[in-house]
Design a protein around this motif. Sequence first.
Motif, mmCIF file in Angstrom:
data_model
loop_
_atom_site.group_PDB
_atom_site.id
_atom_site.type_symbol
_atom_site.label_atom_id
_atom_site.label_comp_id
_atom_site.label_asym_id
_atom_site.label_seq_id
_atom_site.Cartn_x
_atom_site.Cartn_y
_atom_site.Cartn_z
ATOM 1 N N ASN A 1 7.181 3.689 -10.345
ATOM 2 C CA ASN A 1 7.041 2.466 -11.137
ATOM 3 C C ASN A 1 8.364 1.808 -11.498
ATOM 4 O OD1 ASN A 1 4.033 2.117 -11.840
ATOM 5 N ND2 ASN A 1 4.371 4.276 -12.241
ATOM 6 N N GLU B 1 12.438 -0.831 -7.914
ATOM 7 C CA GLU B 1 11.915 -2.157 -7.580
ATOM 8 C C GLU B 1 11.829 -2.419 -6.080
ATOM 9 O OE1 GLU B 1 10.441 -4.356 -9.595
ATOM 10 O OE2 GLU B 1 10.632 -2.706 -11.008
ATOM 11 N N ASP B 2 12.838 -2.001 -5.306
ATOM 12 C CA ASP B 2 12.817 -2.230 -3.864
ATOM 13 C C ASP B 2 11.717 -1.373 -3.238
ATOM 14 O OD1 ASP B 2 14.260 -3.254 -1.314
ATOM 15 O OD2 ASP B 2 14.100 -1.086 -1.002
ATOM 16 N N ILE B 3 10.788 -2.011 -2.571
ATOM 17 C CA ILE B 3 9.604 -1.300 -2.099
ATOM 18 C C ILE B 3 9.932 -0.249 -1.037
ATOM 19 C CG2 ILE B 3 8.964 -2.988 -0.293
ATOM 20 C CD1 ILE B 3 6.022 -2.545 -1.269
ATOM 21 N N SER C 1 1.467 0.508 -8.372
ATOM 22 C CA SER C 1 2.847 0.137 -8.057
ATOM 23 C C SER C 1 2.908 -0.814 -6.864
ATOM 24 C CB SER C 1 3.667 1.395 -7.764
ATOM 25 O OG SER C 1 4.976 1.069 -7.346
ATOM 26 N N LEU C 2 2.147 -0.511 -5.827
ATOM 27 C CA LEU C 2 2.145 -1.367 -4.639
ATOM 28 C C LEU C 2 1.493 -2.713 -4.926
ATOM 29 C CD1 LEU C 2 1.189 1.305 -1.947
ATOM 30 C CD2 LEU C 2 3.402 0.168 -2.180
ATOM 31 N N SER C 3 0.443 -2.720 -5.739
ATOM 32 C CA SER C 3 -0.268 -3.972 -6.003
ATOM 33 C C SER C 3 0.632 -4.990 -6.696
ATOM 34 C CB SER C 3 -1.517 -3.715 -6.852
ATOM 35 O OG SER C 3 -1.183 -3.390 -8.193
ATOM 36 N N ARG C 4 1.447 -4.549 -7.617
ATOM 37 C CA ARG C 4 2.291 -5.511 -8.342
ATOM 38 C C ARG C 4 3.430 -6.031 -7.473
ATOM 39 N NH1 ARG C 4 7.032 -4.068 -10.883
ATOM 40 N NH2 ARG C 4 7.647 -1.872 -10.842
ATOM 41 N N ARG C 5 3.683 -5.358 -6.352
ATOM 42 C CA ARG C 5 4.692 -5.844 -5.421
ATOM 43 C C ARG C 5 4.094 -6.716 -4.315
ATOM 44 N NH1 ARG C 5 6.338 -0.842 -7.196
ATOM 45 N NH2 ARG C 5 8.587 -0.479 -7.421
ATOM 46 N N LEU C 6 2.857 -6.402 -3.935
ATOM 47 C CA LEU C 6 2.255 -7.042 -2.764
ATOM 48 C C LEU C 6 1.210 -8.098 -3.076
ATOM 49 C CD1 LEU C 6 1.721 -3.829 -0.571
ATOM 50 C CD2 LEU C 6 3.634 -5.440 -0.461
ATOM 51 N N GLY D 1 4.610 -8.011 -13.909
ATOM 52 C CA GLY D 1 5.106 -7.001 -12.981
ATOM 53 C C GLY D 1 6.404 -6.350 -13.388
ATOM 54 N N SER E 1 8.986 -3.724 -15.068
ATOM 55 C CA SER E 1 8.950 -2.295 -15.336
ATOM 56 C C SER E 1 9.157 -2.051 -16.823
ATOM 57 C CB SER E 1 10.043 -1.576 -14.541
ATOM 58 O OG SER E 1 11.326 -1.967 -15.009
#
Length: 247
Positions: A20, A23-25, A166-171, A204, A206
């Motif tokens: 979480n 930041e860099d996916i 975690s992935l959803s808030r990035r994608l 989104g 952290s």
Amino acid sequence: MHTLSTNNWIQLTDLIYKINSIEDIRNMQDTFLKDLRTMIPFDIATFYLPSDFTEPSVPAGLDVPPEAIPAYLKNMDEDYTRWIFSLSRSMVCRESDLWSDEERKKTKYYQEVYKPYNVHFAIITGMVFENEFVGCCCLYRTLHSGDFSDREMFILDVLKDHLALSLSRRLLPMPQASSRADSFLKEIGLTKKENEVFNLLLQGLSTEEISQKLYISPNTLKNHFQSIYAKAGVKNKFQLLKKARLF
């Protein structure tokens, strides 16, 4: 319920924090696989994002033979585990629970994707958030290394929803505030500061970023979150965001 040692729970908590906070996916994916290996030994691992299936790219992975990815993409339509991508919820599955060794060995997928790289056992974690597929982590072992245990499946089961969030808030695009969402927030009676915390979380940010943005200590922020959870009738950020998306 599987029993984990105190050290295992400490490792899990640390890994969830990293999932979480990084930041860099791609950095998050690489860190996740490296840390996961200390709890679940594996010979090869891949971590796909949805775009890896539709665009020319190389997914995150550990010890993946360079020619293995093209071999998979060539035989992707033969992949007998792709149904996990269309599920409405996150899921962990062990291939040996679904098909016998003899059945799998007869498939074109096994012969052209597994056998050339001495892969035999696999465990797949499909991540889904609000009916949207957001990623897939696959761990592989040779026949000599043995199959994945129930305890190892439990570890991935603990992690799967944290990964999905975690992935959803990035994608995925974050939902815009709506009148119904405003009504929900007023109904649960958040204070002005709690509203600020909630809205930053929805954007989104952290935990560390929210603390810095509001000039409050991590401990104070933790207290705000506990108050918000209690008012919303949830236990964690995942449940809070999921409930907020329903309005």
